[in-house]
Scaffold this active site. Structure first.
Site, PDB file in Angstrom:
ATOM      1  N   ASP A  10      -3.726  30.777  42.924  1.00 39.88           N
ATOM      2  CA  ASP A  10      -3.607  29.903  44.090  1.00 39.88           C
ATOM      3  C   ASP A  10      -3.514  30.804  45.316  1.00 39.88           C
ATOM      4  OD1 ASP A  10      -3.016  28.206  46.114  1.00 39.88           O
ATOM      5  OD2 ASP A  10      -1.311  27.223  45.125  1.00 39.88           O
ATOM      6  N   TYR A  16       4.764  27.420  44.896  1.00 35.51           N
ATOM      7  CA  TYR A  16       4.384  26.111  45.416  1.00 35.51           C
ATOM      8  C   TYR A  16       2.871  25.970  45.387  1.00 35.51           C
ATOM      9  CZ  TYR A  16       3.917  22.213  48.716  1.00 35.51           C
ATOM     10  OH  TYR A  16       3.616  21.014  49.316  1.00 35.51           O
ATOM     11  N   LYS A  20      -5.680  26.763  54.188  1.00 36.95           N
ATOM     12  CA  LYS A  20      -5.113  27.435  55.354  1.00 36.95           C
ATOM     13  C   LYS A  20      -6.160  28.207  56.179  1.00 36.95           C
ATOM     14  CE  LYS A  20      -0.505  26.782  53.775  1.00 36.95           C
ATOM     15  NZ  LYS A  20       0.207  26.916  52.534  1.00 36.95           N
TER      16      LYS A  20
HETATM   17  C1  LIG Z   1       0.369  25.652  51.564  1.00 38.29           C
HETATM   18  C2  LIG Z   1       0.097  25.860  50.140  1.00 38.29           C
HETATM   19  C3  LIG Z   1      -0.446  24.841  49.325  1.00 38.29           C
HETATM   20  C4  LIG Z   1      -0.636  23.444  49.822  1.00 38.29           C
HETATM   21  O1  LIG Z   1      -1.596  23.350  50.827  1.00 38.29           O
HETATM   22  P1  LIG Z   1      -1.596  22.051  51.778  1.00 38.29           P
HETATM   23  O2  LIG Z   1      -2.790  22.261  52.629  1.00 38.29           O
HETATM   24  O3  LIG Z   1      -0.297  22.078  52.501  1.00 38.29           O
HETATM   25  O4  LIG Z   1      -1.714  20.877  50.888  1.00 38.29           O
HETATM   26  C5  LIG Z   1      -0.783  25.146  48.022  1.00 38.29           C
HETATM   27  N1  LIG Z   1      -0.590  26.383  47.529  1.00 38.29           N
HETATM   28  C6  LIG Z   1      -0.059  27.375  48.269  1.00 38.29           C
HETATM   29  C7  LIG Z   1       0.112  28.716  47.657  1.00 38.29           C
HETATM   30  C8  LIG Z   1       0.320  27.143  49.579  1.00 38.29           C
HETATM   31  O5  LIG Z   1       0.868  28.127  50.299  1.00 38.29           O
END
Ligand SMILES: *Cc1c(COP(=O)(O)O)cnc(C)c1O
Length: 428
Positions: free
Chosen positions: A240, A145, A268
């Site tokens: 990511d 994701y 995060k």
């Molecule tokens: C949570 C997450 C996102 C998205 O971040 P948001 O702040 O919710 O838009 C993208 N990549 C990874 C790996 C994530 O865990």
């Protein structure tokens, strides 16, 4: 049964004005059933719902709260900044300090741009990768994701996996077509793909440790293999690390595994519980970002002073000598303990723990791909989830999510959680 009447009433009210009663899908408990707990407050490792029930929290706002809820130093920084103004739309010194700290901690990052969410970070990093390489295609991994941008909402794990949507309506086929999905941890699939269309690939993007299909680490040599492959074909490698950044290691997964991507996305933890994202990497690439270069990307609240101050304090706290190591030791003890207790109760259980993230899959294992993860017993997970809630432990309301520790999760909290696990499995 702990009382849930106020959460129930709050949910009924919310559903009249919010889609599904929530502002982010997995919060609605659809994958596990029952009433989502409306939270009244958090402190350290705990949250309290509106009915007054206390839970040990392993969701931690889905990762950001690595020093726990309402850490006094984070609260102080936010309050101090609030008194000085919450946003200026002009540069501040704190933004530079956070950028310097990130560049110092994350091996491959020389230059970084702050944004407001992980979604924005990955979206912007991919625009940049396409501009830098002048190529159209993006390669992503099944079950990973990267936020909800159109071209990334293809086989996207997490909430999407939970609901079994292969994709989302509203995403144009033409956009999705430029995204190629391959299985995670399958280097041969990546090699075959590059053999075929390698000269059209702008970037390979992945979670270096998958977290949004439950925690699934990379197989030995996999990240190294992707690094060689992308380099040989002139494509960028994007890690990511929105979830793994400062969670699996103080320098992210790239420091843990010793593989340097071209671009990194963060989020995060770097906001300490306030909305922040970031993307960064080699100077030569980042120089293309406006106003230095032609790749446009902007944000009214980007580099928001409240979020930046919260993030700075949070990163400083986890950098204190021994703090991170202690968290990892406790995560290990907890993950191993939970798997042992589940197996002793005769349940199929496979545990994965990397740094401060872990998942307990109700499956025999091994789990290395999305298909493996999807083989887990989600009904069993749902029952376990509710039994844990009753025992005072708040896990993610889906099998396909990570659990997170904070510095506030002491050994006593781990003991409490293991006792709760023993009670829960006996009630299944
Ligand atoms: C949570 C997450 C996102 C998205 O971040 P948001 O702040 O919710 O838009 C993208 N990549 C990874 C790996 C994530 O865990």
């Amino acid at each position: 049964m702990p009382p849930t009447s106020r959460s129930r009433a709050a949910f009924d009210r919310a559903r009249r004005v919010l889609p599904g009663g929530v502002n982010s899908p997995v919060r609605a408990f659809k994958a596990v059933g029952g009433v989502p707990r409306f939270i009244a407050r958090g402190q350290g490792p705990h949250v309290w719902d509106v009915d007054g029930n206390r839970y040990v929290d392993y969701v931690l706002s889905w990762g950001p709260l690595i020093v726990g809820h309402a850490h006094p130093e984070v609260v102080r920084a936010i309050c101090e900044q609030a008194g000085l103004g919450t946003s200026y739309g002009a540069p501040t010194e704190a933004e530079t300090a956070l950028a310097e700290l990130i560049a110092d901690m994350v091996p491959s990052v020389e230059v970084v741009r702050l944004v407001n969410s992980g979604t924005e970070a990955t979206m912007s990093a991919l625009r940049l990768a396409r501009a830098f390489t002048n190529r159209p295609k993006i390669v992503k991994m099944e079950g990973h994701y990267h936020g909800h941008a159109d071209h990334l909402l293809v086989s996207a794990g997490s909430g999407v996996a939970t609901f079994g949507l292969p994709n989302s309506p509203g995403v144009l086929p033409a956009v999705a077509q430029e995204t190629i999905v391959i299985p995670f941890n399958d280097l041969e699939a990546a090699e075959a793909l590059f053999e075929r269309v390698g000269d059209q690939v702008a970037a390979v993007i992945l979670e270096p440790v998958a977290g949004n299909m439950g925690v699934v680490p990379p197989q030995p040599g996999y990240l190294e293999g992707l690094r060689e492959l992308t380099r040989a074909h002139g494509a960028l490698l994007i890690f990511d690390e929105v979830m793994t950044g400062f969670r699996v290691h103080l320098g992210g997964a790239q420091a843990l595994y010793g593989v340097e991507p071209d671009l990194t996305t963060l989020g995060k933890v770097i906001g300490g519980g306030l909305p922040v994202g970031a993307y960064g990497g080699r100077r030569e690439i980042m120089e293309l970002v406006a106003p230095e270069g032609p790749v446009y990307q902007a944000g009214t609240l980007s580099g928001n002073p409240l979020a930046v101050r919260a993030g700075l304090v949070t990163l400083e706290l986890i950098r204190q000598p021994g703090a991170f190591e202690a968290m990892v030791r406790r995560a290990e003890r907890l993950a191993q303990g939970m798997v042992r207790i589940a197996r002793e109760a005769g349940l199929p259980a496979t545990g994965h723990q990397v740094g401060t993230m872990f998942s307990l899959f109700f499956a025999e294992g091994p789990i290395t791909t999305y298909a493996d993860a999807k083989g887990s017993d989600t009904d069993l997970y749902a029952r376990f989830f509710h039994a844990m809630l009753e025992a005072g432990v708040y896990l993610a309301p889906s099998q396909f999510e990570a659990a997170f520790l904070s510095t506030a999760h002491t050994d006593e909290i781990i003991d409490f959680t293991l006792e709760a696990t023993a009670q829960a499995v006996n009630r299944l």
